[in-house]
Design an enzyme around this catalytic site. Structure first.
Site, PDB file in Angstrom:
ATOM      1  N   LYS A 170      43.848  42.650  47.927  1.00  0.00           N
ATOM      2  CA  LYS A 170      43.579  41.202  47.490  1.00  0.00           C
ATOM      3  C   LYS A 170      44.615  40.820  46.572  1.00  0.00           C
ATOM      4  CE  LYS A 170      39.019  41.339  49.290  1.00  0.00           C
ATOM      5  NZ  LYS A 170      37.585  41.627  49.151  1.00  0.00           N
TER       6      LYS A 170
ATOM      7  N   GLN B  50      33.332  42.556  44.608  1.00  0.00           N
ATOM      8  CA  GLN B  50      33.386  43.280  45.869  1.00  0.00           C
ATOM      9  C   GLN B  50      32.314  43.965  46.250  1.00  0.00           C
ATOM     10  OE1 GLN B  50      36.455  43.178  47.470  1.00  0.00           O
ATOM     11  NE2 GLN B  50      35.342  44.656  49.090  1.00  0.00           N
TER      12      GLN B  50
ATOM     13  N   ASP C 268      34.047  33.648  48.110  1.00  0.00           N
ATOM     14  CA  ASP C 268      33.384  34.602  49.448  1.00  0.00           C
ATOM     15  C   ASP C 268      32.524  33.434  50.315  1.00  0.00           C
ATOM     16  OD1 ASP C 268      34.421  37.134  49.794  1.00  0.00           O
ATOM     17  OD2 ASP C 268      33.207  37.764  48.046  1.00  0.00           O
TER      18      ASP C 268
END
Ligand code: GUN
Length: 283
Positions: free
Chosen positions: A52, A96, A119
């Protein structure tokens, strides 16, 4: 033999478009910034976070990696996320997953400001997707829709079968395919006679997390087969949820692992972070 869907190539196109817009924002004095929160030392999570960061570098988004010891308390983590919510230099926040077991993942996700939730995991964003009024789409399912579109196969009216019902992939995937007028069936580990469903799928999305779970016998000839699985084998090699070697002989289009869905997830994260920055700056 199936056409291989080149996720890397399509992801690069998405990232190139993001870069053009990020550069434009920079010219007007706006820097786009993503905070990536990683708790603990899970090796797979570390790899994802590194990828990322590399993608951010490529498109000109500033990435802030925020690392915490795996013993961090729930309160400390929530408080750190609140600081990121209040920091107006940060446009996007990603925690995460998975988190260590002692942490309440749902509460952590709820503590992210929905306008920074790149997200699209916050219940507010999940609800908005349900009613088609969304700001962000979850990265993996959104990337998969792009991959399907790249084949030229129209989702409208097709039998779409999603194998897996996770909050991250299966459930939102079903919603996005429904929004595109696919006829969607969600299957999972408790589905009876799974093959009877998968065999009828014009578009098959495998997101079960079991290596080689879908084989050629379960695939309709000519189908679009999307493999979301990333399973590490004993020899260290990555392998999907679809038995690629047999499936590619039957499918019309198929994604490889690696190089299929994975790169698209990250490209869509870049898109969402750009969108967050634009929205926060009323652009
Ligand atoms: N872990 C596995 N996939 C994802 C994802 O898309 N986002 C986050 N935050 N964690 C993940």
């Amino acid at each position: 033999m199936a056409n291989i869907i080149n996720g890397k190539l399509i992801a690069n196109q998405v990232k190139n478009n993001v870069k053009l817009e990020v550069d434009k924002l920079k010219e007007s004095g706006i820097e786009v910034c993503l905070a990536v929160v990683l708790v603990g030392n899970d090796p797979a999570s570390k790899v994802y976070v590194r990828n990322k960061k590399l993608a951010c570098d490529k498109v000109g988004i500033i990435s802030k990696e925020i690392l915490f010891d795996e013993n961090i308390s729930q309160n400390e983590l929530v408080s750190a996320i609140k600081d990121l919510n209040n920091d107006n230099k940060i446009n996007g926040i990603l925690v995460q997953l998975p988190l260590p077991r002692h942490l309440d993942e749902k509460e952590i996700i709820r503590s992210i400001d929905p306008v920074k939730d790149v997200d699209a995991f916050h219940p507010v964003n999940v609800g908005k997707i349900m009613i088609g009024e969304y700001d962000f789409l979850p990265c993996t399912p959104a990337g998969i829709v792009d991959l399907i579109d790249s084949t030229g196969v129209d989702i409208c009216g097709k039998n779409c079968v999603v194998v897996g019902r996770s909050n991250i992939v299966g459930k939102p995937m079903a919603m996005l395919l429904t929004n595109r007028s696919g006829t969607v069936t969600v299957c999972h580990s408790k589905t009876n006679k799974l093959i009877e469903f998968t065999k009828k799928a014009d578009i098959l999305v495998a997101a079960v997390g079991v290596a080689n779970f879908i084989n050629a016998d379960m695939i309709k000839p000519g189908a679009v087969v999307i493999d979301v699985g990333i399973n590490r084998m004993q020899d260290g090699k990555l392998c999907g949820d679809v038995d690629f070697a047999s499936a590619e002989k039957v499918a019309g289009y198929i994604t490889p692992v690696p190089g299929g869905v994975g790169p698209m997830t990250i490209a869509k994260l870049m898109e969402n972070t750009l969108r967050a920055a634009k929205k926060q700056n009323s652009i």
